[in-house]
Scaffold this motif. Structure first.
Motif, short mmCIF file in Angstrom:
data_model
loop_
_atom_site.label_atom_id
_atom_site.label_comp_id
_atom_site.label_asym_id
_atom_site.label_seq_id
_atom_site.Cartn_x
_atom_site.Cartn_y
_atom_site.Cartn_z
N ALA A 43 -0.62 10.87 -10.10
CA ALA A 43 -1.76 11.31 -9.28
C ALA A 43 -2.55 10.10 -8.78
O ALA A 43 -2.86 9.19 -9.56
N ASP A 44 -2.84 10.10 -7.50
CA ASP A 44 -3.59 9.01 -6.87
C ASP A 44 -5.08 9.32 -6.95
O ASP A 44 -5.57 10.21 -6.25
N GLY A 45 -5.78 8.58 -7.81
CA GLY A 45 -7.22 8.84 -7.97
C GLY A 45 -8.08 7.77 -7.33
O GLY A 45 -9.30 7.79 -7.44
N THR A 48 -8.43 2.89 -2.93
CA THR A 48 -8.74 1.49 -2.63
C THR A 48 -7.71 0.53 -3.23
O THR A 48 -7.70 -0.64 -2.90
N ASN A 49 -6.85 1.03 -4.11
CA ASN A 49 -5.84 0.14 -4.71
C ASN A 49 -4.43 0.41 -4.16
O ASN A 49 -3.44 0.11 -4.82
N ASN A 50 -4.37 0.97 -2.97
CA ASN A 50 -3.07 1.39 -2.43
C ASN A 50 -2.47 0.40 -1.42
O ASN A 50 -1.70 0.80 -0.54
N ALA A 51 -2.78 -0.89 -1.60
CA ALA A 51 -2.36 -1.89 -0.61
C ALA A 51 -0.86 -1.85 -0.34
O ALA A 51 -0.41 -2.06 0.79
N HIS A 62 3.83 4.63 -4.81
CA HIS A 62 3.41 5.88 -4.18
C HIS A 62 1.92 6.15 -4.35
O HIS A 62 1.42 7.16 -3.86
N GLY A 63 1.22 5.29 -5.06
CA GLY A 63 -0.25 5.36 -5.08
C GLY A 63 -0.88 5.93 -6.34
O GLY A 63 -2.10 5.87 -6.49
N GLY A 64 -0.10 6.51 -7.25
CA GLY A 64 -0.69 7.05 -8.48
C GLY A 64 -1.32 5.94 -9.31
O GLY A 64 -0.91 4.78 -9.24
N ASP A 65 -2.32 6.29 -10.10
CA ASP A 65 -3.03 5.27 -10.88
C ASP A 65 -3.72 5.88 -12.09
O ASP A 65 -3.68 7.10 -12.31
N LEU A 66 -4.37 5.00 -12.87
CA LEU A 66 -5.04 5.43 -14.11
C LEU A 66 -6.17 6.41 -13.82
O LEU A 66 -6.37 7.38 -14.55
N PRO A 128 -2.97 -4.16 -10.15
CA PRO A 128 -4.03 -3.52 -9.34
C PRO A 128 -3.64 -2.14 -8.81
O PRO A 128 -4.51 -1.28 -8.65
N GLN A 129 -2.35 -1.93 -8.57
CA GLN A 129 -1.93 -0.61 -8.07
C GLN A 129 -2.24 0.49 -9.11
O GLN A 129 -2.41 1.65 -8.75
N PHE A 130 -2.23 0.10 -10.41
CA PHE A 130 -2.51 1.08 -11.48
C PHE A 130 -4.01 1.19 -11.77
O PHE A 130 -4.45 2.19 -12.31
CA LIG Z 1 -4.08 4.59 -5.94
#
Ligand SMILES: [Ca+2]
Ligand SMILES: [Ca+2]
Length: 504
Positions: A43-45, A48-51, A62-66, A128-130
């Motif tokens: 899940a992408d929450g 801003t970290n989706n560079a 794919h943009g998912g993160d903590l 950073p992506q996470f």
């Molecule tokens: Ca993200």
């Protein structure tokens, strides 16, 4: 036992209790249901970290993160899982690698990035992506607030393909890494797993650096244990020191789950004997159950295999999964037949060990082999990226929920012994789990065939009363001289309790 020891024993015993009807005991984590998440695919929450995000690339971020996982913790708490394992979170390779996709999947070749977390470039920084170190800590706190433990995946064996560690040396000029190929069949410790640079973990400076980094992160974030990647590729002496340091510097009960590729309850014993870890994966559960439901081999052979899993050293745990990031999705392996898949879910949740659910498996996530076994978590109509609009099977999720509830409420399933009722020529699988202290019993019957099956067996004398009740349709079946006989519909499993007992 002196009074203090008795008090300590009572506290340990009580802390093992769950909200279920009967108290649970046994080895630490023996009662957990573990949920494995690839952060990038869940899940992408945080946009801003989706560079680096390229959602159409099967090997891309794919943009998912903590933050996204933290925001969906209620979904997982509702499912009933009690622990989450997340992939390694440290900074990944700065470049992607060209990857040849398996031709038969119809996927073009792609650029493969470290979205999975196993290609670390810098052990002292979070990818950073996470997210950030604080995101990790916030996630752990939010999980703990829901009674969910956290297992962090850590790597000690290798770095990413082109990491700066490749050129690092000790003050005496010793290189930190082995760069040759090696041969994993000859020496698993010094070979290059997947061609990755191998840390010379026997060099004190290297060892200290890696231990300090992972243990420091665990202490900061408050995680409850580690999942240890590529366990067989690091020397035993390292793992001894690792155990001492995690116990001494984090907590005495810091939990360690080893990924020893190919491991089984018996082959893991040497590591349990040395107390290097608390648990390991049973790699044969998946294929054994898939083989059973696909009519390969006799039912008694699968039943005997399940019995062998009980020959585990007391105090230690095997974890068993149906799908993983390194193997094909189980639903695909059973011909996408959800009825057959459900049989394996029923067996998984009624077997000894720690069941592991690979994210999305509970809602029938699609995908088959790598790289499609790492696709996006399905979120259906919910506005959650990257799996927004991907269909979910809520009925299957409800089935998981009920089985997890059942498992939590019945010590027979987590601690009990195992009696196989299936005879050499019986087409159906039938077994009883029984836990003596709580006098708890559960009967599991499975018909893998395409036609209804009549199954009859004499239940063990430990079965309470003269009847048994199906946990799903509540049908009560009377016993005659301890024997039952009933019909099981095609491709289904039935679970029974003594008629006097409540399911949950
Ligand atoms: Ca993200
Ligand atoms: Ca190694």
């Amino acid at each position: 036992m002196n009074r203090l020891a008795i008090l300590a024993f009572a506290l340990v015993y009580l802390s093992g209790a769950t909200s279920g009807a009967l108290a649970q005991a046994g080895p630490r984590w023996a009662n957990e249901v573990l949920y494995f998440v690839l952060l990038d695919r869940f899940a992408d929450g945080d946009g801003t970290n989706n560079a680096r995000v390229e959602r159409r690339n099967p090997g891309g971020y794919h943009g998912g993160d903590l933050k996204g996982l933290t925001a969906q913790l209620d979904e997982l708490a509702d499912l009933g899982i009690s622990a989450i394992w997340i992939n390694p979170v440290q900074k990944q390779m700065a470049q992607g690698m060209y990857a040849q996709a398996p031709g038969k999947l119809g996927v073009p070749d792609f650029i493969h990035w470290g979205f999975h977390g196993y290609w670390i470039d810098d052990f002292e920084t979070i990818e950073p992506q996470f997210g950030t170190r604080d995101d990790l800590k916030n996630f752990v706190d939010a999980a703990h607030a829901r009674g969910i433990k956290v297992l962090l995946d850590v790597v000690y064996n290798h770095s990413g393909y082109n990491s700066p560690y490749k050129s690092r040396t000790t003050p005496g000029g010793e290189p930190w890494m082995r760069l040759g190929e090696g041969n994993c069949e000859v020496d698993p410790v010094t070979c290059a797993v997947g061609g990755l640079p191998d840390f010379r973990t026997e060099v004190p400076e290297v060892r200290k650096y890696l231990l300090d980094a992972n243990i420091g992160l665990a202490k900061y974030a408050g995680v409850d244990g580690f999942r240890l990647d590529t366990y067989k590729h690091v020397e035993s002496d390292f793992w001894r020191e690792h155990r001492q340091r995690t116990r001494g510097e984090i907590t005495q009960d810091f939990f360690l789950l080893a990924e020893h590729w190919g491991g089984t309850a018996s082959s893991l014993d040497e590591f349990f004997a040395r107390d290097e870890v608390d648990a390991g994966f049973d790699f044969s559960f998946k294929g054994s159950c898939e083989g059973f439901v696909m009519n390969r081999g006799r039912a008694v052979a699968f039943g005997s295999y399940l019995g062998k899993r009980h020959k585990i050293r007391p105090g230690y745990v095997v974890a068993h999964y149906l799908s993983s990031h390194d193997e094909p999705m189980s639903l695909a392996n059973v011909g996408k037949d959800k009825d057959k898949f459900r049989i394996c879910v029923a067996v998984q949740m009624t077997s000894l060990g720690m069941p592991v659910i690979y994210y999305g498996e509970e809602v029938a996530r699609g995908g088959s082999e790598w790289p499609l076994n790492r696709n996006d978590m399905p979120w259906g109509k919910r506005n959650i990226l990257p799996g927004k609009g991907v269909a979910r099977d809520e009925d299957l999720r409800d089935y998981y929920k009920r089985l997890i509830q059942l498992r939590k409420a019945h010590p027979a399933l987590t601690q009990g012994d195992y009696q196989l009722l299936t005879g050499p020529q019986d087409p159906g699988l039938a077994y009883v789990r029984h836990e003596a202290r709580s006098k708890d019993s559960v009967l599991v019957i499975a018909n893998r065939g395409d036609t209804p099956l009549t199954v009859g067996h004499v239940l063990p004398a430990t079965w309470a009363g003269n009847a048994m009740t199906d946990i799903e349709n509540k049908e009560t079946v009377a016993l005659t001289d301890g024997r039952f006989e009933l019909t099981v519909t095609p491709k289904s499993a039935r679970i029974f309790l003594p008629a006097t007992r409540k399911a949950f």
